[in-house]
Design an enzyme around this catalytic site. Sequence first.
Site, PDB file in Angstrom:
ATOM      1  N   ARG A   1       2.064 -11.193   5.638  1.00  0.00           N
ATOM      2  CA  ARG A   1       3.527 -11.212   5.704  1.00  0.00           C
ATOM      3  C   ARG A   1       4.081 -10.790   7.067  1.00  0.00           C
ATOM      4  O   ARG A   1       5.285 -10.862   7.302  1.00  0.00           O
ATOM      5  CB  ARG A   1       4.096 -10.311   4.605  1.00  0.00           C
ATOM      6  CG  ARG A   1       3.709 -10.741   3.178  1.00  0.00           C
ATOM      7  CD  ARG A   1       4.550 -11.904   2.669  1.00  0.00           C
ATOM      8  NE  ARG A   1       5.949 -11.566   2.585  1.00  0.00           N
ATOM      9  CZ  ARG A   1       6.541 -11.016   1.524  1.00  0.00           C
ATOM     10  NH1 ARG A   1       5.832 -10.727   0.454  1.00  0.00           N
ATOM     11  NH2 ARG A   1       7.828 -10.752   1.534  1.00  0.00           N
TER      12      ARG A   1
ATOM     13  N   PRO B   1       0.833  -1.216   0.000  1.00  0.00           N
ATOM     14  CA  PRO B   1       0.000   0.000   0.000  1.00  0.00           C
ATOM     15  C   PRO B   1       0.863   1.260   0.000  1.00  0.00           C
ATOM     16  O   PRO B   1       1.854   1.334   0.714  1.00  0.00           O
ATOM     17  CB  PRO B   1      -0.785  -0.103   1.303  1.00  0.00           C
ATOM     18  CG  PRO B   1      -0.612  -1.495   1.790  1.00  0.00           C
ATOM     19  CD  PRO B   1       0.659  -2.002   1.211  1.00  0.00           C
ATOM     20  N   GLU B   2       0.494   2.217  -0.837  1.00  0.00           N
ATOM     21  CA  GLU B   2       1.185   3.514  -0.887  1.00  0.00           C
ATOM     22  C   GLU B   2       0.187   4.594  -0.493  1.00  0.00           C
ATOM     23  O   GLU B   2      -0.918   4.284  -0.066  1.00  0.00           O
ATOM     24  CB  GLU B   2       1.746   3.734  -2.288  1.00  0.00           C
ATOM     25  CG  GLU B   2       2.686   2.604  -2.717  1.00  0.00           C
ATOM     26  CD  GLU B   2       3.248   2.793  -4.122  1.00  0.00           C
ATOM     27  OE1 GLU B   2       3.353   3.939  -4.578  1.00  0.00           O
ATOM     28  OE2 GLU B   2       3.574   1.782  -4.759  1.00  0.00           O
TER      29      GLU B   2
ATOM     30  N   HIS C   1      -4.836 -14.940   8.842  1.00  0.00           N
ATOM     31  CA  HIS C   1      -3.714 -14.060   9.163  1.00  0.00           C
ATOM     32  C   HIS C   1      -4.114 -12.877  10.040  1.00  0.00           C
ATOM     33  O   HIS C   1      -3.453 -11.845  10.032  1.00  0.00           O
ATOM     34  CB  HIS C   1      -3.061 -13.566   7.873  1.00  0.00           C
ATOM     35  CG  HIS C   1      -2.623 -14.683   6.975  1.00  0.00           C
ATOM     36  ND1 HIS C   1      -1.622 -15.564   7.337  1.00  0.00           N
ATOM     37  CD2 HIS C   1      -3.063 -15.099   5.762  1.00  0.00           C
ATOM     38  CE1 HIS C   1      -1.458 -16.457   6.366  1.00  0.00           C
ATOM     39  NE2 HIS C   1      -2.325 -16.195   5.405  1.00  0.00           N
TER      40      HIS C   1
ATOM     41  N   ARG D   1      22.711  14.947  -6.975  1.00  0.00           N
ATOM     42  CA  ARG D   1      22.655  13.564  -6.470  1.00  0.00           C
ATOM     43  C   ARG D   1      22.918  12.562  -7.587  1.00  0.00           C
ATOM     44  O   ARG D   1      22.220  12.554  -8.600  1.00  0.00           O
ATOM     45  CB  ARG D   1      21.297  13.277  -5.841  1.00  0.00           C
ATOM     46  CG  ARG D   1      21.050  14.189  -4.674  1.00  0.00           C
ATOM     47  CD  ARG D   1      20.335  13.526  -3.540  1.00  0.00           C
ATOM     48  NE  ARG D   1      20.093  14.556  -2.526  1.00  0.00           N
ATOM     49  CZ  ARG D   1      19.956  14.340  -1.244  1.00  0.00           C
ATOM     50  NH1 ARG D   1      20.022  13.130  -0.768  1.00  0.00           N
ATOM     51  NH2 ARG D   1      19.744  15.338  -0.404  1.00  0.00           N
TER      52      ARG D   1
END
Length: 282
Positions: free
Chosen positions: A118, A2-3, A99, A163
């Site tokens: 996870r 998820p973002e 889970h 950078r």
Amino acid sequence: MPELPEVETVRRGLNQTTLSQPIVGADVLLDRTIAHPALPTEFVAGLRGLAIAQWRRRGKYLLAELVDAANQPAGYLGVHLRMTGQLLWVAQDAPLQKHCRVRLFFPGNRELRFVDQRTFGQLWWVPGDRPPESVITGLQALGPEPLSDDFSVDYFAQWLRGRQRPIKNALLDQSLVAGIGNIYADEALFLSGIRPQTLCARLKPKQIQRLHHAIRDVLQTAIANKGTTFSDFRDVQGINGNYGGVAWVYNRDGEPCRVCSAPILRLKMAGRSAHYCKACQR
Ligand SMILES: [Zn+2]
């Protein structure tokens, strides 16, 4: 994983379901899901009797503002979904998911369940006398919110200047900008016509401007679509998002580019997959 758009979708769902009712109890099924306090029993005791005034989001972190019975501020509940975490608003007697890691009980047979295959997801209870970033230390390192005024073109250009690292990797760095992950980094780079391996220092002002615009555009589109269809993402009602159907490049390797029909390529970068179109991104 998820973002920002997925976490924002979850936040909105939580604000529609969990507010203004006391947490009457909790059950921790996997101890290490609780990042703070050290003892899960303290986590459960700390939350009992408190209600959630509202859910906020910072990057990919969710923060519930807690209040006591007199409606006074009483600390925070922090959540990070990491890879596969889900917060589900369900009936207490609904079958328990394999889970399921943490259960928060509310009146009227309602429950907020944290399900996480996870097991990288984390929950924190922050007592009322401590600022959240002193307990949830990951908050300290976060750069600006991409949809806020703090994330300006000037700031972005300044950060990228000199950078010598690929722009794709920079976009995943939460200290540059908070909440972007693999999906929306790939999508924003496609929309701005920049290859993921381009070094930050090589980007011209026009490209930086285009990328800045694309980041906001792709995040807003994904929020409007209630997040992505990929992986294990679900909103609090257990429903998948819609963004996947319209993705430009993410998870589309081998498929034709939606603009030029060339096959989308996949590249390994810093242990993650980058997806791009060789013709549209130069
Ligand atoms: Zn193309």
